[in-house]
Design a protein around this motif. Structure first.
Motif, PDB file in Angstrom:
ATOM      1  N   VAL A  69       5.959   1.402 -11.599  1.00 28.31           N
ATOM      2  CA  VAL A  69       5.319   1.957 -10.722  1.00 28.31           C
ATOM      3  C   VAL A  69       3.651   2.342 -10.717  1.00 28.31           C
ATOM      4  O   VAL A  69       2.945   2.191  -9.915  1.00 28.31           O
ATOM      5  CB  VAL A  69       6.050   3.438 -10.514  1.00 28.31           C
ATOM      6  CG1 VAL A  69       5.113   4.435  -9.765  1.00 28.31           C
ATOM      7  CG2 VAL A  69       7.298   3.348 -10.216  1.00 28.31           C
ATOM      8  N   GLU A  70       3.237   2.492 -12.293  1.00 25.31           N
ATOM      9  CA  GLU A  70       1.976   2.795 -12.322  1.00 25.31           C
ATOM     10  C   GLU A  70       1.375   1.294 -12.295  1.00 25.31           C
ATOM     11  O   GLU A  70       0.096   1.216 -11.555  1.00 25.31           O
ATOM     12  CB  GLU A  70       1.693   3.353 -13.894  1.00 25.31           C
ATOM     13  CG  GLU A  70       0.269   3.370 -14.236  1.00 25.31           C
ATOM     14  CD  GLU A  70       0.342   3.621 -15.754  1.00 25.31           C
ATOM     15  OE1 GLU A  70      -1.002   3.414 -16.105  1.00 25.31           O
ATOM     16  OE2 GLU A  70       1.121   4.376 -16.026  1.00 25.31           O
ATOM     17  N   PHE A  71       1.811   0.232 -12.518  1.00 24.64           N
ATOM     18  CA  PHE A  71       1.250  -0.846 -12.268  1.00 24.64           C
ATOM     19  C   PHE A  71       0.968  -1.321 -10.747  1.00 24.64           C
ATOM     20  O   PHE A  71      -0.156  -1.674 -10.224  1.00 24.64           O
ATOM     21  CB  PHE A  71       2.102  -2.202 -12.756  1.00 24.64           C
ATOM     22  CG  PHE A  71       1.730  -3.455 -12.363  1.00 24.64           C
ATOM     23  CD1 PHE A  71       0.651  -4.046 -12.806  1.00 24.64           C
ATOM     24  CD2 PHE A  71       2.582  -4.340 -11.513  1.00 24.64           C
ATOM     25  CE1 PHE A  71       0.460  -5.539 -12.546  1.00 24.64           C
ATOM     26  CE2 PHE A  71       2.493  -5.541 -11.035  1.00 24.64           C
ATOM     27  CZ  PHE A  71       1.313  -6.032 -11.591  1.00 24.64           C
ATOM     28  N   LEU A  72       2.292  -0.969 -10.008  1.00 26.56           N
ATOM     29  CA  LEU A  72       2.164  -1.182  -8.565  1.00 26.56           C
ATOM     30  C   LEU A  72       1.172  -0.346  -7.810  1.00 26.56           C
ATOM     31  O   LEU A  72       0.386  -0.851  -6.727  1.00 26.56           O
ATOM     32  CB  LEU A  72       3.450  -1.231  -8.025  1.00 26.56           C
ATOM     33  CG  LEU A  72       4.297  -2.195  -8.311  1.00 26.56           C
ATOM     34  CD1 LEU A  72       6.017  -1.773  -7.809  1.00 26.56           C
ATOM     35  CD2 LEU A  72       4.005  -3.656  -7.929  1.00 26.56           C
ATOM     36  N   GLU A  73       0.979   0.898  -8.275  1.00 24.34           N
ATOM     37  CA  GLU A  73      -0.107   1.821  -7.813  1.00 24.34           C
ATOM     38  C   GLU A  73      -1.622   1.292  -7.712  1.00 24.34           C
ATOM     39  O   GLU A  73      -2.033   1.436  -6.912  1.00 24.34           O
ATOM     40  CB  GLU A  73      -0.073   3.114  -8.497  1.00 24.34           C
ATOM     41  CG  GLU A  73       1.056   4.067  -8.215  1.00 24.34           C
ATOM     42  CD  GLU A  73       0.933   5.371  -8.981  1.00 24.34           C
ATOM     43  OE1 GLU A  73       1.154   6.307  -8.342  1.00 24.34           O
ATOM     44  OE2 GLU A  73       0.484   5.296  -9.984  1.00 24.34           O
ATOM     45  N   GLY A  74      -1.772   0.098  -8.686  1.00 20.63           N
ATOM     46  CA  GLY A  74      -3.163  -0.328  -8.690  1.00 20.63           C
ATOM     47  C   GLY A  74      -3.272  -1.338  -7.630  1.00 20.63           C
ATOM     48  O   GLY A  74      -4.533  -1.589  -7.192  1.00 20.63           O
ATOM     49  N   TYR A  75      -2.326  -1.766  -7.004  1.00 21.55           N
ATOM     50  CA  TYR A  75      -2.233  -2.631  -5.696  1.00 21.55           C
ATOM     51  C   TYR A  75      -2.204  -2.024  -4.416  1.00 21.55           C
ATOM     52  O   TYR A  75      -2.542  -2.296  -3.441  1.00 21.55           O
ATOM     53  CB  TYR A  75      -1.374  -3.897  -5.835  1.00 21.55           C
ATOM     54  CG  TYR A  75      -1.672  -4.925  -7.019  1.00 21.55           C
ATOM     55  CD1 TYR A  75      -2.816  -5.882  -6.848  1.00 21.55           C
ATOM     56  CD2 TYR A  75      -1.029  -4.942  -8.353  1.00 21.55           C
ATOM     57  CE1 TYR A  75      -2.932  -6.661  -7.798  1.00 21.55           C
ATOM     58  CE2 TYR A  75      -1.352  -5.549  -9.202  1.00 21.55           C
ATOM     59  CZ  TYR A  75      -2.344  -6.780  -9.010  1.00 21.55           C
ATOM     60  OH  TYR A  75      -2.676  -7.537  -9.882  1.00 21.55           O
ATOM     61  N   PHE A  76      -0.951  -1.235  -4.559  1.00 22.50           N
ATOM     62  CA  PHE A  76      -0.467  -0.563  -3.159  1.00 22.50           C
ATOM     63  C   PHE A  76      -0.877   1.015  -2.998  1.00 22.50           C
ATOM     64  O   PHE A  76      -0.753   1.323  -1.894  1.00 22.50           O
ATOM     65  CB  PHE A  76       1.043  -0.589  -3.146  1.00 22.50           C
ATOM     66  CG  PHE A  76       1.664  -1.971  -3.368  1.00 22.50           C
ATOM     67  CD1 PHE A  76       1.035  -3.080  -3.033  1.00 22.50           C
ATOM     68  CD2 PHE A  76       2.699  -2.018  -4.113  1.00 22.50           C
ATOM     69  CE1 PHE A  76       1.404  -4.374  -3.185  1.00 22.50           C
ATOM     70  CE2 PHE A  76       3.453  -3.203  -4.183  1.00 22.50           C
ATOM     71  CZ  PHE A  76       3.014  -4.219  -3.776  1.00 22.50           C
ATOM     72  N   GLY A  77      -1.602   1.538  -3.907  1.00 15.36           N
ATOM     73  CA  GLY A  77      -1.934   2.900  -3.736  1.00 15.36           C
ATOM     74  C   GLY A  77      -1.120   3.719  -4.279  1.00 15.36           C
ATOM     75  O   GLY A  77       0.157   3.525  -4.953  1.00 15.36           O
ATOM     76  N   PRO A  78      -1.105   5.131  -4.110  1.00 17.40           N
ATOM     77  CA  PRO A  78      -0.354   6.036  -4.744  1.00 17.40           C
ATOM     78  C   PRO A  78       1.269   5.866  -4.471  1.00 17.40           C
ATOM     79  O   PRO A  78       1.419   5.696  -3.407  1.00 17.40           O
ATOM     80  CB  PRO A  78      -0.785   7.535  -4.389  1.00 17.40           C
ATOM     81  CG  PRO A  78      -2.262   7.127  -3.887  1.00 17.40           C
ATOM     82  CD  PRO A  78      -2.206   5.781  -3.650  1.00 17.40           C
ATOM     83  N   TYR A  79       2.038   6.075  -5.576  1.00 22.40           N
ATOM     84  CA  TYR A  79       3.533   6.093  -5.426  1.00 22.40           C
ATOM     85  C   TYR A  79       3.801   7.225  -4.275  1.00 22.40           C
ATOM     86  O   TYR A  79       3.324   8.317  -4.291  1.00 22.40           O
ATOM     87  CB  TYR A  79       4.143   6.445  -6.628  1.00 22.40           C
ATOM     88  CG  TYR A  79       5.618   6.413  -6.622  1.00 22.40           C
ATOM     89  CD1 TYR A  79       6.406   5.383  -6.420  1.00 22.40           C
ATOM     90  CD2 TYR A  79       6.152   7.866  -6.586  1.00 22.40           C
ATOM     91  CE1 TYR A  79       7.707   5.351  -6.348  1.00 22.40           C
ATOM     92  CE2 TYR A  79       7.621   7.968  -6.689  1.00 22.40           C
ATOM     93  CZ  TYR A  79       8.444   6.691  -6.588  1.00 22.40           C
ATOM     94  OH  TYR A  79       9.842   6.525  -6.473  1.00 22.40           O
ATOM     95  N   PRO A  80       4.584   6.880  -3.460  1.00 23.33           N
ATOM     96  CA  PRO A  80       4.905   7.792  -2.073  1.00 23.33           C
ATOM     97  C   PRO A  80       5.713   8.845  -2.227  1.00 23.33           C
ATOM     98  O   PRO A  80       6.058   9.465  -1.113  1.00 23.33           O
ATOM     99  CB  PRO A  80       5.142   6.823  -1.047  1.00 23.33           C
ATOM    100  CG  PRO A  80       5.865   5.588  -1.524  1.00 23.33           C
ATOM    101  CD  PRO A  80       5.159   5.606  -3.152  1.00 23.33           C
ATOM    102  N   PHE A  81       6.586   8.873  -3.391  1.00 19.16           N
ATOM    103  CA  PHE A  81       7.672   9.697  -3.270  1.00 19.16           C
ATOM    104  C   PHE A  81       7.660  10.881  -4.714  1.00 19.16           C
ATOM    105  O   PHE A  81       6.569  10.728  -5.304  1.00 19.16           O
ATOM    106  CB  PHE A  81       8.878   9.021  -3.461  1.00 19.16           C
ATOM    107  CG  PHE A  81       9.015   8.100  -2.230  1.00 19.16           C
ATOM    108  CD1 PHE A  81       9.257   8.796  -0.860  1.00 19.16           C
ATOM    109  CD2 PHE A  81       9.294   6.767  -2.410  1.00 19.16           C
ATOM    110  CE1 PHE A  81       9.016   7.776   0.186  1.00 19.16           C
ATOM    111  CE2 PHE A  81       9.510   6.187  -1.390  1.00 19.16           C
ATOM    112  CZ  PHE A  81       9.248   6.468   0.046  1.00 19.16           C
ATOM    113  N   GLU A  82       8.661  11.784  -4.634  1.00 20.88           N
ATOM    114  CA  GLU A  82       8.309  13.029  -5.534  1.00 20.88           C
ATOM    115  C   GLU A  82       9.272  12.716  -6.809  1.00 20.88           C
ATOM    116  O   GLU A  82       9.082  13.584  -7.380  1.00 20.88           O
ATOM    117  CB  GLU A  82       9.103  14.098  -4.727  1.00 20.88           C
ATOM    118  CG  GLU A  82      10.431  14.158  -4.546  1.00 20.88           C
ATOM    119  CD  GLU A  82      10.993  13.635  -3.163  1.00 20.88           C
ATOM    120  OE1 GLU A  82      11.949  13.813  -2.814  1.00 20.88           O
ATOM    121  OE2 GLU A  82      10.243  12.608  -2.972  1.00 20.88           O
TER     122      GLU A  82
END
Length: 502
Positions: free
Chosen positions: A271-284
């Motif tokens: 998730v941390e890796f994907l945040e670098g490309y997609f933006g903040p993780y969208p869920f809680e």
């Protein structure tokens, strides 16, 4: 409305007022549409209302597969309604609308359509509470020749796509009508009940039974809500960002259990890796479940579920990346219609390419070239259109692999800066909502400043193998295996439906 031709202004005004009064007087509450007209599943969803929240309270007995429950739906009407439909396949005991008993019946032509007639017609923009009580054996319910509910040795899995809700809760079952959820499941003490979001409480009201209460505070599509009941090892912790991290493992995974843990427990890193490309993780919340008897992996919101077969050969980070990428592409931004499936699967598969580069196991260029050369020109693969595959090919390998090639072709056409700006902008603007391929194309052209018809037509909407790979490289006669990065076999097995024997 066409105005009458009158010489005098006063006559025109009088005539217009008469027409308006007559129109108003003739309007009457009408039944809501039994479907939303999805091009692949016209009967999916229902017209006339918009759901804000589902409160699902269940009791499940694994030994008999008996499911009993009450679902309370909070909704707002979008038109005057004399009746409305819910999508549901189980036996219904009662329905109440705004605290008054309502008439209900299954549509004789489609028993999954529950037609509800309130005691009084509903006004437009009216807040409505619908309470449905029911009990049945979900594993005995077949819809359109298909059985989505999966009975397991110690419980059951309410997990599937494009639909699963009909087997365990009544809903407006289409991705465009998202809602928040409270899901409460009472089960015997010797099994667990997993679902989406945060585990807010576990309670006991009687001997030998425990109730698991889950809450999802972000809007969720109906098919992404799930329950998994069984003899799971449940692990609870926090991610580095402080979110609840809940994972669960079926002991029946056997020798694959360590590999499953070694993969799924790295989800926060993914998730941390994907945040670098997609933006903040969208869920809680975050997590994952490894189980048996599923046959695929699915990106249930906040907590994906994986079949044991994905870990039979060892760790499989690609499938974990794929399902976590769906938290953005498919979950946060849902499909506008099921024909837009490329927006889900193309970018989730492309996320595997990005991870492969990060892990040093093959560049996106290498993986794209390999897929391009893997399938010969006469292969059926090139006849399936990722941009409109049809319901029969909705989860075909081409939607995933050729879909990823389409994403890579877009990246090569517009450059990295514009490509990732397109992805982040799309996800930001459509967060908690839904989108379509034409909307995505329009955004890509606006951000890149380029006319991109050729890219999208070639890779999404044209049958046949393109003359060049997304890298601009013509096909060669060499064996595809010669171009295969070592990590690629695990990527090939991330498709939601596992190949037989894999």
């Amino acid at each position: 409305m066409r105005l009458p031709t009158r010489a005098a202004t006063g006559a025109v005004a009088t005539g217009l007022a008469t027409v308006l009064l007559a129109t108003t007087a003739s309007a009457a509450p009408a039944p809501g549409d039994p479907g939303l007209g999805d091009p692949y599943y016209p009967g999916a969803g229902n017209g006339g209302y918009d759901v804000a929240h589902y409160d699902i309270r269940l009791t499940y007995q694994p030994d008999t597969d008996r499911l009993a429950g009450t679902t309370t739906i909070l909704a707002t009407t979008t038109q005057e309604l004399s009746s409305f439909n819910l999508d549901f396949g189980l036996k219904v005991d009662s329905v109440r609308v705004n605290n008054q008993p309502a008439q209900f019946a299954k549509d004789p032509d489609d028993f999954t359509e529950l037609v509800v007639t309130p005691r009084k017609p509903l006004a437009k923009n009216q807040f409505v509470t619908v309470v449905v009580t029911y009990a049945d054996v979900p594993s005995k319910i077949t819809i359109d020749g298909y059985q989505a509910w999966k009975k397991t040795p110690t419980g059951a899995l309410g997990v599937d796509q494009p639909t699963i809700a009909e087997w365990w809760y009544p809903s407006n079952d289409h991705p465009t009508d998202k809602a928040t959820f409270d899901i409460s499941v009472e089960v015997p003490d010797d099994v667990s009940a997993l679902s989406n979001g945060t585990l807010v409480r576990k309670t006991k009201q009687r001997k030998d039974w425990t109730r698991w209460n889950w809450r999802s505070t972000e809007p969720m599509a109906t098919y992404l809500a799930f329950i998994a009941v069984g003899d799971y090892e449940v692990l609870q912790s926090e991610t580095p960002s402080g979110q609840p991290f809940v994972t669960a493992y079926d002991p029946l995974l056997g020798p694959s259990l360590p590999a499953a843990k070694a993969s799924i427990e790295r989800s926060p890193e993914v998730v941390e890796f994907l945040e670098g490309y997609f933006g903040p993780y969208p869920f809680e919340a975050q997590g994952g479940i490894a189980t048996t008897g599923l046959g695929f992996a699915l990106e249930n919101q906040t907590r994906s579920v994986y079949d044991a077969a994905f870990f039979r050969s060892g760790t499989n980070m690609s499938v974990v990346v794929h399902e976590n990428a769906h938290q953005w592409f498919g979950d946060s931004v849902a499909l506008g219609a099921w024909s837009d499936i490329w927006l889900n699967e193309g970018f989730a598969t492309y996320a595997e390419f990005l991870w492969s580069e990060y892990a040093g196991e093959g560049t996106a260029d290498e993986l794209a070239q390999y897929i391009y050369e893997l399938y010969p020109a006469d292969d059926e693969f090139w006849q399936v259109l990722p941009g409109d595959p049809g319901p029969e090919n909705q989860f075909h390998a081409a939607v995933y692999d050729r879909g990823a090639l389409a994403a890579h072709a877009l990246r090569k056409a517009v450059g990295d800066e514009a490509f990732f700006a397109i992805l982040r902008t799309w996800l930001e603007k459509k967060e908690d909502g839904h989108g379509t391929i034409p909307e995505f194309v329009k955004l890509a052209e606006r951000i890149s400043g380029q006319q991109l018809d050729e890219v999208f037509d070639t890779w999404l909407f044209t049958e046949g193998k393109p003359a060049e790979s997304p890298n601009g490289t013509p096909a060669t006669a060499r064996a595809a295996a010669a171009a295969q990065p070592e990590s690629y076999p695990e990527i090939r097995f991330t498709h939601e439906q596992l190949a037989a024997g894999e």
